[in-house]
Scaffold this active site. Sequence first.
Site, PDB file in Angstrom:
ATOM      1  N   CYS A   1      42.692  34.683  20.475  1.00  0.00           N
ATOM      2  CA  CYS A   1      42.963  33.767  19.368  1.00  0.00           C
ATOM      3  C   CYS A   1      44.365  33.187  19.551  1.00  0.00           C
ATOM      4  O   CYS A   1      45.315  33.943  19.757  1.00  0.00           O
ATOM      5  CB  CYS A   1      42.865  34.535  18.044  1.00  0.00           C
TER       6      CYS A   1
ATOM      7  N   GLU B   1      15.894   3.220   1.575  1.00  0.00           N
ATOM      8  CA  GLU B   1      16.596   4.015   2.566  1.00  0.00           C
ATOM      9  C   GLU B   1      16.926   5.378   1.983  1.00  0.00           C
ATOM     10  O   GLU B   1      17.503   5.462   0.900  1.00  0.00           O
ATOM     11  CB  GLU B   1      17.893   3.263   2.926  1.00  0.00           C
TER      12      GLU B   1
ATOM     13  N   LYS C   1      19.144 -11.754   1.919  1.00  0.00           N
ATOM     14  CA  LYS C   1      17.710 -12.038   1.827  1.00  0.00           C
ATOM     15  C   LYS C   1      17.521 -13.295   0.999  1.00  0.00           C
ATOM     16  O   LYS C   1      18.247 -13.516   0.026  1.00  0.00           O
ATOM     17  CB  LYS C   1      16.989 -10.892   1.101  1.00  0.00           C
TER      18      LYS C   1
ATOM     19  N   TYR D   1      14.837  -0.999  -1.995  1.00  0.00           N
ATOM     20  CA  TYR D   1      15.186  -2.429  -1.904  1.00  0.00           C
ATOM     21  C   TYR D   1      14.003  -3.317  -1.553  1.00  0.00           C
ATOM     22  O   TYR D   1      14.169  -4.498  -1.301  1.00  0.00           O
ATOM     23  CB  TYR D   1      16.307  -2.655  -0.893  1.00  0.00           C
TER      24      TYR D   1
ATOM     25  N   ASP E   1      21.228  23.274 -13.013  1.00  0.00           N
ATOM     26  CA  ASP E   1      20.553  24.441 -12.446  1.00  0.00           C
ATOM     27  C   ASP E   1      20.052  25.366 -13.540  1.00  0.00           C
ATOM     28  O   ASP E   1      18.960  25.914 -13.449  1.00  0.00           O
ATOM     29  CB  ASP E   1      21.518  25.231 -11.543  1.00  0.00           C
TER      30      ASP E   1
ATOM     31  N   CYS F   1      46.742  34.838  16.554  1.00  0.00           N
ATOM     32  CA  CYS F   1      47.098  36.267  16.457  1.00  0.00           C
ATOM     33  C   CYS F   1      46.894  37.021  17.763  1.00  0.00           C
ATOM     34  O   CYS F   1      47.134  38.222  17.832  1.00  0.00           O
ATOM     35  CB  CYS F   1      46.326  36.923  15.319  1.00  0.00           C
TER      36      CYS F   1
ATOM     37  N   CYS G   1      37.590  34.502  16.221  1.00  0.00           N
ATOM     38  CA  CYS G   1      38.659  35.492  16.189  1.00  0.00           C
ATOM     39  C   CYS G   1      38.172  36.577  15.227  1.00  0.00           C
ATOM     40  O   CYS G   1      37.907  36.291  14.064  1.00  0.00           O
ATOM     41  CB  CYS G   1      39.950  34.861  15.663  1.00  0.00           C
TER      42      CYS G   1
ATOM     43  N   ASP H   1      23.106   3.024   5.837  1.00  0.00           N
ATOM     44  CA  ASP H   1      22.941   3.595   7.164  1.00  0.00           C
ATOM     45  C   ASP H   1      22.217   4.933   7.035  1.00  0.00           C
ATOM     46  O   ASP H   1      22.810   6.000   7.139  1.00  0.00           O
ATOM     47  CB  ASP H   1      24.317   3.780   7.814  1.00  0.00           C
TER      48      ASP H   1
ATOM     49  N   GLU I   1      22.770  -7.254  -0.374  1.00  0.00           N
ATOM     50  CA  GLU I   1      22.793  -5.824  -0.694  1.00  0.00           C
ATOM     51  C   GLU I   1      23.525  -5.101   0.426  1.00  0.00           C
ATOM     52  O   GLU I   1      23.567  -5.601   1.545  1.00  0.00           O
ATOM     53  CB  GLU I   1      21.355  -5.256  -0.714  1.00  0.00           C
TER      54      GLU I   1
ATOM     55  N   LYS J   1      26.024  -7.206  10.274  1.00  0.00           N
ATOM     56  CA  LYS J   1      26.575  -5.889  10.612  1.00  0.00           C
ATOM     57  C   LYS J   1      28.097  -5.888  10.527  1.00  0.00           C
ATOM     58  O   LYS J   1      28.743  -6.918  10.719  1.00  0.00           O
ATOM     59  CB  LYS J   1      26.141  -5.507  12.025  1.00  0.00           C
TER      60      LYS J   1
ATOM     61  N   CYS K   1      44.147  37.746  10.719  1.00  0.00           N
ATOM     62  CA  CYS K   1      44.707  36.611  11.459  1.00  0.00           C
ATOM     63  C   CYS K   1      45.295  35.612  10.455  1.00  0.00           C
ATOM     64  O   CYS K   1      44.604  35.189   9.520  1.00  0.00           O
ATOM     65  CB  CYS K   1      43.611  35.943  12.278  1.00  0.00           C
TER      66      CYS K   1
ATOM     67  N   LYS L   1      23.867  -2.669   3.506  1.00  0.00           N
ATOM     68  CA  LYS L   1      22.913  -2.168   4.493  1.00  0.00           C
ATOM     69  C   LYS L   1      23.188  -0.677   4.642  1.00  0.00           C
ATOM     70  O   LYS L   1      24.176  -0.268   5.239  1.00  0.00           O
ATOM     71  CB  LYS L   1      23.073  -2.892   5.827  1.00  0.00           C
TER      72      LYS L   1
ATOM     73  N   SER M   1      11.628  -4.731  10.790  1.00  0.00           N
ATOM     74  CA  SER M   1      13.030  -4.487  11.082  1.00  0.00           C
ATOM     75  C   SER M   1      13.814  -5.742  10.680  1.00  0.00           C
ATOM     76  O   SER M   1      13.232  -6.668  10.112  1.00  0.00           O
ATOM     77  CB  SER M   1      13.146  -4.209  12.569  1.00  0.00           C
TER      78      SER M   1
ATOM     79  N   ASP N   1      26.398  20.221 -12.294  1.00  0.00           N
ATOM     80  CA  ASP N   1      25.348  20.776 -11.439  1.00  0.00           C
ATOM     81  C   ASP N   1      24.914  22.137 -11.955  1.00  0.00           C
ATOM     82  O   ASP N   1      23.740  22.477 -11.935  1.00  0.00           O
ATOM     83  CB  ASP N   1      25.862  20.952 -10.003  1.00  0.00           C
ATOM     84  N   ALA N   2      25.910  22.889 -12.408  1.00  0.00           N
ATOM     85  CA  ALA N   2      25.601  24.247 -12.870  1.00  0.00           C
ATOM     86  C   ALA N   2      24.686  24.200 -14.091  1.00  0.00           C
ATOM     87  O   ALA N   2      23.738  24.966 -14.205  1.00  0.00           O
ATOM     88  CB  ALA N   2      26.901  24.973 -13.202  1.00  0.00           C
TER      89      ALA N   2
HETATM   90  S1  IVH Z   1      15.264  -4.867   4.044  1.00  0.00           S
HETATM   91  C1  IVH Z   1      11.770  -6.715   6.044  1.00  0.00           C
HETATM   92  N1  IVH Z   1      17.453  -4.021   2.886  1.00  0.00           N
HETATM   93  O1  IVH Z   1      17.937  -1.593   8.000  1.00  0.00           O
HETATM   94  C2  IVH Z   1      13.063  -6.222   5.632  1.00  0.00           C
HETATM   95  N2  IVH Z   1      16.765  -3.010   4.924  1.00  0.00           N
HETATM   96  O2  IVH Z   1      18.043  -2.635  10.671  1.00  0.00           O
HETATM   97  C3  IVH Z   1      13.131  -4.759   5.626  1.00  0.00           C
HETATM   98  N3  IVH Z   1      18.217  -1.166   5.680  1.00  0.00           N
HETATM   99  O3  IVH Z   1      14.601  -0.898   8.792  1.00  0.00           O
HETATM  100  C4  IVH Z   1      14.411  -4.186   5.397  1.00  0.00           C
HETATM  101  N4  IVH Z   1      19.621  -1.263   3.999  1.00  0.00           N
HETATM  102  O4  IVH Z   1      15.827   0.734   7.215  1.00  0.00           O
HETATM  103  C5  IVH Z   1      16.615  -3.904   3.941  1.00  0.00           C
HETATM  104  N5  IVH Z   1      19.368  -3.308   1.753  1.00  0.00           N
HETATM  105  C6  IVH Z   1      18.524  -3.198   2.782  1.00  0.00           C
HETATM  106  C7  IVH Z   1      18.716  -2.231   3.800  1.00  0.00           C
HETATM  107  C8  IVH Z   1      17.815  -2.176   4.864  1.00  0.00           C
HETATM  108  C9  IVH Z   1      19.306  -0.632   5.124  1.00  0.00           C
HETATM  109  C10 IVH Z   1      17.612  -0.722   6.954  1.00  0.00           C
HETATM  110  C11 IVH Z   1      16.111  -0.604   6.955  1.00  0.00           C
HETATM  111  C12 IVH Z   1      15.666  -1.468   8.107  1.00  0.00           C
HETATM  112  C13 IVH Z   1      16.908  -1.507   8.944  1.00  0.00           C
HETATM  113  C14 IVH Z   1      16.918  -2.689   9.868  1.00  0.00           C
END
Ligand code: IVH
Length: 675
Positions: free
Chosen positions: A411, A177, A293, A229, A40, A414, A429, A121, A117, A317, A434, A119, A84, A36-37
């Site tokens: 504290c 994401e 998918k 993705y 930079d 101390c 504190c 978060d 893939e 999930k 301390c 998912k 979604s 990193d350094a």
């Molecule tokens: S595909 C039409 N792939 O999960 C399909 N989504 O709960 C669109 N997410 O809104 C999403 N990892 O923000 C896809 N490998 C992945 C993902 C992913 C995370 C999220 C995405 C989506 C949400 C749905």
Amino acid sequence: MSAKKSAAAQRIVELRRAIDEANHRYYVLSRPTISDAEWDALLRELERLESEHPELVTADSPTQRVGAPVSGLKKVVRDVPMLSLENAFDEDEIRAWDEQLRNYLGNAATGIVYSAEPKFDGVSLEVTYEDGALTRASTRGDGTTGEDVTHNAKTIRALPLKLQGEAIPRLLEVRGEAIIAKREFRQLNDELVEAGEEPFANPRNLTSGTLKQLDPAQAKRRPMRMFCYGLGRTEGFEPTSQREVLDRLVEFGLPTPRDMTTFGDLDAMLAAYRDLHRRRNELPFEIDGMVIKVDSFSLRERLGTRSRSPRWALACKFPAQQATTTVEDILIQVGRTGTLTPVAALAPCQVGGVTVSRATLHNADQIAKLDVRVGDTVFIERAGDVIPRVVSVVKEKRPAGTRAFVMPDVCPTCKTAVVKAEDEVAVRCPNPCCPDRVLRQVELFVSRGGANIDGLGPKLVEQLVQRGLVTDLADLYRLNVEDVLDLERMGEKSAAKLIAGIAAAREVQLPRFLFGLGIVHVGETVAQALAERFESLAALRSATAEELMAEKGIGEEVARSVASWFAEPKNQDLLDRMEALGVRTSYEARRVARTSGPFVNKTVLFTGTLASQTRPEAEEKVKERGGRILKAVSKNLDLLIAGDEAGSKLKKAQELGLRVVDEAEFLQMLKESDA
Ligand code: IVH
């Protein structure tokens, strides 16, 4: 063009290429070549040259990642909505989904291939490239209308400002994401807590807050990553499968999920789901499931979408990393800057495969908000690999006779009366002596990122502080062999080694020294920036907040924190005493990143004792020459350097057939690298 300008122009091109390449290696390939350094240093050199030659600045220069603040977030309306996903919560639901899909497709389902893939978060983001240039980024919003966050998305180093490779599409809307990795999340939260501010609950909230910042300089301080993705609209790019999408995105230099796999049979896919679930906590970022998918786009078309989610994808999930347990006690921890943090001692319970017996309660406000009491049953959650936090109290299960928790007014360590600044939630504190504060301070100073004193681990530091041998950093340098001889598990040999390790750490590199001082807001990157700008401790000690702020990458908050630390008489006294004890800081500008030599891009581990130098010195030399130090032997290790009395690590490396060299050969490699 003058000779000077053309030399600058050439160097600018080189620097941009080196920086883009380093970003790509780090974020897309996960094989960093420079520290990193060093990164930079390259950026700073580029900034300097571009400020001398503003006519040479281009929109895709890495210096343009942090632009001007915006006054508000504009709306972005999209033609292809961001959908979604339908959820499945266990294997039965996944099987049922597969069966339904096969029924729907009939004969066409024969030989169906799924891609899988992680998912992620995080927060979904769409990034638009026009003729290869990043022109816009927007959040999902309600799917059709999102918010324009281009200014912040440009700070994501994983995202190229200009696409690479051949056949760049006229238009590419790429979806994925945005995330903040666990390590950065933890660091940032620690900083917030030390600064008396409210920490974030999880990396997703932090990412969401970061994307919504109006000032991209703030977003840059919270390093986001992205995994792409999917696609929105495209022109000049007509892929026919998910596999092809991801392969092409990689060619364009975009970060994609590296864990993507394809499956023809459901059982294999379920095995992958279980495997990913098992590995979940080992990943550097948070995931909450696996997305499957249908790989083929023509099959996707047949399946179509419902109102909010496509029929061709499913979010499988993982169970939430939550559990319920009881609070046995509420303890107070004192941090380096004196912040008092309440911690719940819990009846041990399992959360996401890990036994948990502590959970943070952050501060008094948080306790009051949740009304957590000793005896309560609580929901706890693990996020971002941090200490779990208490999410809520199950009030129905509260036993009779509990009392609301009150923060102590002294504290607990101390007994000094605590203080509370008006604009802070934290109680502190104020006693710099301390023992708890000293302990945390010394732990940081001797740590790997600080003076890196070999052989001085947390257990030893604790004993030194508890016995009153060390009451501040200067005391460390006063220790002699007799002082430490009667510490637990200390023999003559180890005592001598410890003192020698401390003596060797009289010479500390300036960035490490600054980081080790534990000034609020001064992490490794800020420490490096300060060292580079001021080059000596003396210059820094006399710098004003205004001078500090003049430095790019150092905001007002950081500048004030640094200036007030150095202005504090007790800190000046500490630095004077350390200097009197022979502590010296050094700074060597590391301007040019190494691109060739035996250590570039290599993972290295030292074992045994070196005769010519200490281990931290040797490690530093490897890092300066483009290598990365690993902590344990694994098949990912490129080179084991074995000194005298090498033991189990050497044996393991030999068993794995890894390359092992002795000290003489290591010295030879250093020479080669510098040739
Ligand atoms: S595909 C039409 N792939 O999960 C399909 N989504 O709960 C669109 N997410 O809104 C999403 N990892 O923000 C896809 N490998 C992945 C993902 C992913 C995370 C999220 C995405 C989506 C949400 C749905």
